[in-house]
Motif scaffolding. Sequence first.
Motif, mmCIF file in Angstrom:
data_model
loop_
_atom_site.group_PDB
_atom_site.id
_atom_site.type_symbol
_atom_site.label_atom_id
_atom_site.label_comp_id
_atom_site.label_asym_id
_atom_site.label_seq_id
_atom_site.Cartn_x
_atom_site.Cartn_y
_atom_site.Cartn_z
ATOM 1 N N GLY A 1 0.774 -1.228 0.000
ATOM 2 C CA GLY A 1 0.000 0.000 0.000
ATOM 3 C C GLY A 1 0.806 1.279 0.000
ATOM 4 N N ILE A 2 2.107 1.185 -0.212
ATOM 5 C CA ILE A 2 2.957 2.376 -0.282
ATOM 6 C C ILE A 2 3.046 2.830 -1.741
ATOM 7 N N GLU A 3 2.877 4.129 -1.960
ATOM 8 C CA GLU A 3 2.890 4.648 -3.325
ATOM 9 C C GLU A 3 4.317 5.019 -3.759
ATOM 10 N N ALA B 1 11.034 8.857 1.408
ATOM 11 C CA ALA B 1 11.699 8.566 2.672
ATOM 12 C C ALA B 1 11.500 9.781 3.571
ATOM 13 N N TYR B 2 11.466 9.536 4.871
ATOM 14 C CA TYR B 2 11.201 10.605 5.826
ATOM 15 C C TYR B 2 12.294 10.627 6.885
ATOM 16 N N GLN B 3 12.913 11.808 7.056
ATOM 17 C CA GLN B 3 13.920 11.960 8.111
ATOM 18 C C GLN B 3 13.332 12.749 9.261
ATOM 19 N N ASN C 1 0.998 7.037 6.287
ATOM 20 C CA ASN C 1 1.504 5.715 6.641
ATOM 21 C C ASN C 1 2.506 5.743 7.783
ATOM 22 N N ILE C 2 3.011 6.936 8.136
ATOM 23 C CA ILE C 2 3.892 7.028 9.299
ATOM 24 C C ILE C 2 3.149 6.573 10.543
ATOM 25 N N LEU D 1 12.508 4.704 4.546
ATOM 26 C CA LEU D 1 11.495 4.614 3.504
ATOM 27 C C LEU D 1 10.091 4.620 4.097
ATOM 28 N N ALA D 2 9.157 5.170 3.349
ATOM 29 C CA ALA D 2 7.752 5.162 3.759
ATOM 30 C C ALA D 2 7.314 3.740 4.048
ATOM 31 N N GLY D 3 6.567 3.582 5.125
ATOM 32 C CA GLY D 3 6.091 2.267 5.518
ATOM 33 C C GLY D 3 6.938 1.609 6.580
ATOM 34 N N THR D 4 8.127 2.178 6.876
ATOM 35 C CA THR D 4 8.983 1.644 7.935
ATOM 36 C C THR D 4 8.428 2.072 9.291
ATOM 37 N N LEU D 5 8.520 1.177 10.260
ATOM 38 C CA LEU D 5 7.968 1.457 11.577
ATOM 39 C C LEU D 5 8.624 2.684 12.200
ATOM 40 N N PHE D 6 7.794 3.618 12.633
ATOM 41 C CA PHE D 6 8.271 4.856 13.254
ATOM 42 C C PHE D 6 8.259 4.679 14.768
#
Length: 282
Positions: free
Chosen positions: A19-21, A33-35, A94-95, A255-260
């Motif tokens: 489900g990640i775009e 990706a999110y920092q 998704n975060i 990357l998007a979808g990685t556990l925060f």
Amino acid sequence: MSSERRRDVGDAIFVDEVGIEYGVHGDFRLRSAYQPIFAPHGHFLHPVAVEGLIEPHRAGRPVAPQAFFDSVEATDRLFVETMCRVLHLRNFPNIGVDGLDLFFNYNPLVNDHPGRALAEIRLMSRYLGELGLAPGMLVCEITEQAADDTLLARLAHEMRRDGIRIAIDDFGTGHSTEERVSLLKPDIVKIDGGWFAEFCRHAAAERFFRPLVSSLHDQDARVLVEGIEQPNHLRVALDAGVDLLQGFLLARPALAGTLFKEEPLAVDALLGRDNNVVPLFG
């Protein structure tokens, strides 16, 4: 024109099996990706925001982002930048953490026609509405300061009218000066990481950095230091009273979808480590 651009961008975005775009441009697959960005509170650093970044892949292997963007033809740059922003907005939920702000890069030189640039901002605002995201959680990082001052002021005014906050990126280098701060009156000033790392090599770094932070605070701007990679960088930034912190010492992009992981980071532990990365994502 804006509706056509939105349709074209949508045609280049796909959804993976979880489900990640992701976007496709030529041979490249583009992933969000999110920092994390942290705020100090007492003896801890708390994650309060993330910066949306693009991780390009080709033939299943990651490619340096600058190498990808340098390969994009001039006629495709606006399309690619738009697609990147749309990916960050769509993947942001998704975060799975409430209350985080989202920083995104905006290079006004990619689209320096005022009418089209303003239309691009309105398009972004419409995406926010479709995704149920509030404009107030967005922070636009103006990444290229060589743009015309009049255009920059107009773009900043338009974004603020929609509730988006403004950050000046790369302060300390090139055109990112106190004069530009006075013109745009940004909500946040982002200190360039390379410039800051070099600055921290001086024995009196704390003494000289503190007045700069105080001066920016006097202009009602919060101060974010990026490129925090060593304990000394963190020490100098905290001693000067900065508001926000970002860098590999604290957390790498994921990357998007990685556990925060929401747990705050202990300042004492970070200052006691020798250049180790403390991961925020599992």
